[in-house]
Design a protein around this motif. Structure first.
Motif, mmCIF file in Angstrom:
data_model
loop_
_atom_site.group_PDB
_atom_site.id
_atom_site.type_symbol
_atom_site.label_atom_id
_atom_site.label_comp_id
_atom_site.label_asym_id
_atom_site.label_seq_id
_atom_site.Cartn_x
_atom_site.Cartn_y
_atom_site.Cartn_z
ATOM 1 N N HIS A 221 6.412 2.327 8.115
ATOM 2 C CA HIS A 221 5.215 2.552 7.117
ATOM 3 C C HIS A 221 5.993 2.684 5.718
ATOM 4 O O HIS A 221 7.226 3.223 5.709
ATOM 5 N N MET A 222 5.352 2.207 4.753
ATOM 6 C CA MET A 222 5.555 2.294 3.221
ATOM 7 C C MET A 222 4.520 3.041 2.526
ATOM 8 O O MET A 222 3.386 2.769 2.659
ATOM 9 N N SER A 230 -3.454 5.041 -8.042
ATOM 10 C CA SER A 230 -3.936 4.510 -6.841
ATOM 11 C C SER A 230 -2.648 5.022 -5.697
ATOM 12 O O SER A 230 -1.531 5.012 -6.143
ATOM 13 N N LEU A 231 -3.076 5.181 -4.490
ATOM 14 C CA LEU A 231 -2.043 5.556 -3.548
ATOM 15 C C LEU A 231 -2.440 4.289 -2.443
ATOM 16 O O LEU A 231 -3.488 4.269 -1.986
ATOM 17 N N ILE A 232 -1.221 3.671 -1.947
ATOM 18 C CA ILE A 232 -1.521 2.504 -0.779
ATOM 19 C C ILE A 232 -0.401 2.962 0.070
ATOM 20 O O ILE A 232 0.945 3.069 0.043
ATOM 21 N N ILE A 233 -0.739 2.911 1.396
ATOM 22 C CA ILE A 233 0.186 3.034 2.540
ATOM 23 C C ILE A 233 -0.028 1.816 3.383
ATOM 24 O O ILE A 233 -1.008 1.515 3.794
ATOM 25 N N LEU A 234 1.141 0.997 3.526
ATOM 26 C CA LEU A 234 1.020 -0.088 4.251
ATOM 27 C C LEU A 234 1.904 -0.025 5.410
ATOM 28 O O LEU A 234 3.003 0.737 5.768
ATOM 29 N N LYS A 244 -5.636 3.211 1.633
ATOM 30 C CA LYS A 244 -5.583 2.785 0.255
ATOM 31 C C LYS A 244 -6.564 3.745 -0.364
ATOM 32 O O LYS A 244 -7.972 3.727 -0.006
ATOM 33 N N LEU A 245 -6.246 4.610 -1.601
ATOM 34 C CA LEU A 245 -6.996 5.384 -2.253
ATOM 35 C C LEU A 245 -6.847 4.845 -3.665
ATOM 36 O O LEU A 245 -5.947 4.609 -4.392
#
Length: 291
Positions: A221-222, A230-234, A244-245
């Motif tokens: 994950h990243m 904003s916070l994004i986890i991919l 995704k917040l």
């Protein structure tokens, strides 16, 4: 005359020998430059990534202005405190690389750029060239989906009108995209096919500017923190969205830094900092087999 002929032959042999020597030098592989404890790489440096080993990576440049300073990523080596000249380079045009991180396997470089979104470079090393020699490392850009970094906008809602809606209710569609005071076109009273309705050209989506990024220790994950909070986890390497917040769920200020919790018993925590001095912690659904 024979002496003159011998003298000319001798001169020709010497000249021919030097010429062949020069040709031999021309095909020699690149040599490593002398190492030094100080080195200027010809650009403002905004970020550095140093995986295990002697090779490290720098990024920076002059931005979108015509300053003459190229926006680029360069690689170099450091041995016993001594720096080499650049060993590789990748140019970014007018989109300046601002932050970057190396994947845990050392094969990819993920770069956040000034115009928003990310760029991904594959790292290739030539085993037949001295690691400190120029051009011993090359970069290949991998095309990636930027949709996780799109900022939602009201215009995107209008662009999402389907062809079936246009065909079934063309009159109301024309009224919705014109002001109440405007005169309706005669086309509004006709039954229009989707190909006859002229919608405004699509607006390029605004991109989240990534201000911090980190890999999970597992490499699956990243996490990306953005200028608007904003916070994004991919998932990696697919770069599909895991969480995704954004918008109302985002923090009220820029995320300056973030990282994953290293403890095995808490692998899903993402603590990060904002400039107003608060530390935050988010947990997400962690599935190590999903990428």
């Amino acid at each position: 005359s024979s002496i003159i002929h011998l003298l000319l032959l001798y001169i020709y042999i010497i000249y021919r020998g030097y010429f062949l020597l020069d040709m031999g030098k021309m095909v020699e592989p690149p040599k490593a430059q002398p190492l030094t404890d100080k080195f200027k790489y010809g650009m403002p440096i905004y970020s550095i990534a140093w995986p295990p080993g002697d090779t490290f990576y720098l990024c920076g440049g002059g931005g979108s202005t015509s300053s003459g300073i190229k926006n680029r990523v360069v690689s170099a080596t450091c041995k016993n405190g001594k720096l080499s000249d650049q060993t590789g380079e990748y140019l970014f045009g007018k989109n300046c690389p601002m932050r970057m991180v190396v994947s845990p396997d050392g094969k990819f470089l993920v770069v956040a750029v000034s115009k928003g979104g990310i760029r991904v470079l594959r790292i290739s090393k030539d085993p037949n060239v001295n690691p400190s020699a120029r051009n011993s490392i090359s970069f290949t850009e991998i095309e990636v989906d930027q949709s996780p970094f799109h900022v939602p906008s009201p215009a995107s809602t209008l662009a999402a009108v389907t062809a079936s809606t246009v065909k079934s209710n063309s009159s109301s569609l024309l009224r919705s995209i014109t002001s109440p005071a405007a005169t309706l076109s005669p086309l509004a009273s006709q039954s229009l096919s989707p190909s006859q309705v002229l919608l405004p050209p699509p607006i390029p989506p605004k991109m989240h500017e990534v201000t911090s990024l980190a890999f999970h220790p597992s490499g699956h994950h990243m996490a990306f923190g953005c200028e608007d909070g904003s916070l994004i986890i991919l998932n990696w390497p697919s770069l599909t969205v895991l969480m995704k917040l954004s918008g109302p769920s985002a923090l009220p200020s820029e995320i300056k830094d973030l990282d994953f919790h290293p403890a095995p018993q808490n692998p899903s925590a993402v603590p990060f900092d904002s400039p107003i001095g608060h530390n935050h912690n988010y947990n997400y659904n962690h599935n190590p087999n999903h990428n």
